[in-house]
Design a protein around this motif. Structure first.
Motif, short mmCIF file in Angstrom:
data_model
loop_
_atom_site.label_atom_id
_atom_site.label_comp_id
_atom_site.label_asym_id
_atom_site.label_seq_id
_atom_site.Cartn_x
_atom_site.Cartn_y
_atom_site.Cartn_z
N VAL A 217 -33.04 33.46 22.76
CA VAL A 217 -33.55 32.11 22.21
C VAL A 217 -33.37 32.22 20.61
N ALA A 218 -34.06 33.26 20.09
CA ALA A 218 -34.15 33.23 18.61
C ALA A 218 -32.73 33.02 18.12
N HIS A 219 -31.73 34.01 18.94
CA HIS A 219 -30.31 34.15 18.39
C HIS A 219 -29.72 32.61 18.16
N THR A 220 -30.11 31.91 19.31
CA THR A 220 -29.32 30.59 19.25
C THR A 220 -30.18 29.69 18.19
N VAL A 221 -31.41 30.04 17.93
CA VAL A 221 -31.92 29.29 16.79
C VAL A 221 -31.41 29.49 15.30
N ARG A 222 -31.17 30.75 15.30
CA ARG A 222 -30.42 31.62 14.15
C ARG A 222 -28.99 30.56 13.99
N PHE A 223 -28.29 30.50 15.03
CA PHE A 223 -27.03 29.97 14.84
C PHE A 223 -27.02 28.46 14.50
N LEU A 224 -28.07 27.91 15.14
CA LEU A 224 -28.17 26.29 14.90
C LEU A 224 -28.71 26.21 13.39
N ALA A 225 -29.37 27.01 12.85
CA ALA A 225 -30.05 26.97 11.41
C ALA A 225 -29.00 27.43 10.39
N SER A 226 -27.95 28.13 11.02
CA SER A 226 -27.02 28.38 9.92
C SER A 226 -25.98 27.40 9.33
N PRO A 227 -25.60 27.78 8.05
CA PRO A 227 -24.80 26.65 7.36
C PRO A 227 -23.33 26.37 8.44
N LEU A 228 -22.86 27.49 9.21
CA LEU A 228 -21.90 27.12 10.01
C LEU A 228 -21.98 26.28 11.03
N ALA A 229 -23.22 25.60 11.16
CA ALA A 229 -23.51 24.76 12.44
C ALA A 229 -23.63 23.74 12.18
N GLY A 230 -23.20 23.22 10.76
CA GLY A 230 -23.46 21.91 10.31
C GLY A 230 -22.54 20.81 10.83
N PHE A 231 -21.64 21.07 11.91
CA PHE A 231 -20.96 19.99 12.66
C PHE A 231 -21.68 19.86 14.12
N MET A 232 -22.49 20.47 14.27
CA MET A 232 -23.20 20.18 15.72
C MET A 232 -24.46 19.51 15.53
N THR A 233 -24.78 18.39 15.99
CA THR A 233 -25.74 17.80 16.16
C THR A 233 -26.06 16.66 17.15
#
Length: 246
Positions: A217-233
């Motif tokens: 779960v923490a890995h998914t949080v880290r991904f969503l927090a990353s700059p490269l996840a800016g197109f996902m909302t």
């Protein structure tokens, strides 16, 4: 170290998922404010994580107190770049057994606190043109709850609604809002609520053949927090081991 110039606030930091999330974000360089009502758990967590972790003790059911704490944290840190609304309480009571008092107590932690903290941190995120709001939902939001009670399931469905509403409202500001919906994470809140029979039955129903680990779960949080996840909302990411697709 993608997050080395960011400040994160993680609620429910003393629990299994919360500890893993704090550890993961700190490892990426974020300054993490770990919020929980258990001061001893926070002290142990920050001792393990190191200087990138600071503790904030709060009762999330106290709305005015939480607002005051948020104002203090923003005054100290300037802004919160990443908000992880992870805290939650669980009740097994189904429709006939839930009282209005229990309903309100659960909603104050699982839903109201997330709204109040989001409300508090968004202005600073807007000023910075960047922000991440990550809400911890649950598979219960769309399954109606298998071992979880009515109030818990409804609170998580409402949290998904808050996620979508926040994402829609903040589109174009540089702020994303997403939710994660795990099922049966190996954590005290879940494992201690299930009988041996419940655990065996649910394990048999999960196609991947195991429960979810907090670090996943923490890995998914880290991904969503990353700059490269800016197109996902406006998304809810399912982590249910194949219990339900789509």
């Amino acid at each position: 170290m993608e997050l080395q110039d960011k400040t994160a606030l993680v609620t429910g930091a003393g629990g299994g998922i919360g500890r893993a999330v704090v550890t993961a974000l700190a490892a990426e360089g974020a300054q993490v404010i770990a919020l929980d009502r258990d001061a001893d758990a926070l002290d142990a967590l920050c001792a393990d994580v190191g200087p990138n972790c600071s503790a904030a003790v709060a009762d999330l059911s106290d709305g005015p107190g939480l607002q005051a704490l948020a104002a203090d944290l923003l005054g100290k840190h300037g802004r919160i770049d990443i908000l992880v609304n992870n805290a939650g309480i669980l009740t097994p009571h189904k429709l006939a057994g839930i009282t209005l008092e229990d309903w309100h107590a659960l909603m104050s932690v699982n839903l109201d606190a997330a709204m109040l903290l989001t409300q508090a941190v968004v202005p600073g995120m807007k000023d910075a043109g960047w922000g991440r709001v990550i809400n911890m939902a649950s598979y219960a939001w769309k399954s109606g709850g298998l071992t979880a009670g009515t109030a818990y399931s409804v609170s998580k469905a409402a949290l998904v609604g808050l996620t979508y509403s926040t994402a829609r409202e903040l589109t174009g500001t540089g702020i994303t809002a997403n939710a994660i919906a795990p099922a049966y994470v190996v954590s005290p809140m879940i494992m201690n609520q299930l009988s041996d029979e419940d655990r065996a039955r649910q394990l048999a129903a999960i196609p991947v053949g195991r429960f979810c680990e907090p670090e996943e779960v923490a890995h998914t949080v880290r991904f969503l927090a990353s700059p490269l996840a800016g197109f996902m909302t406006g998304l809810t990411i399912d982590m249910n081991g194949g219990l339900q697709f789509g």
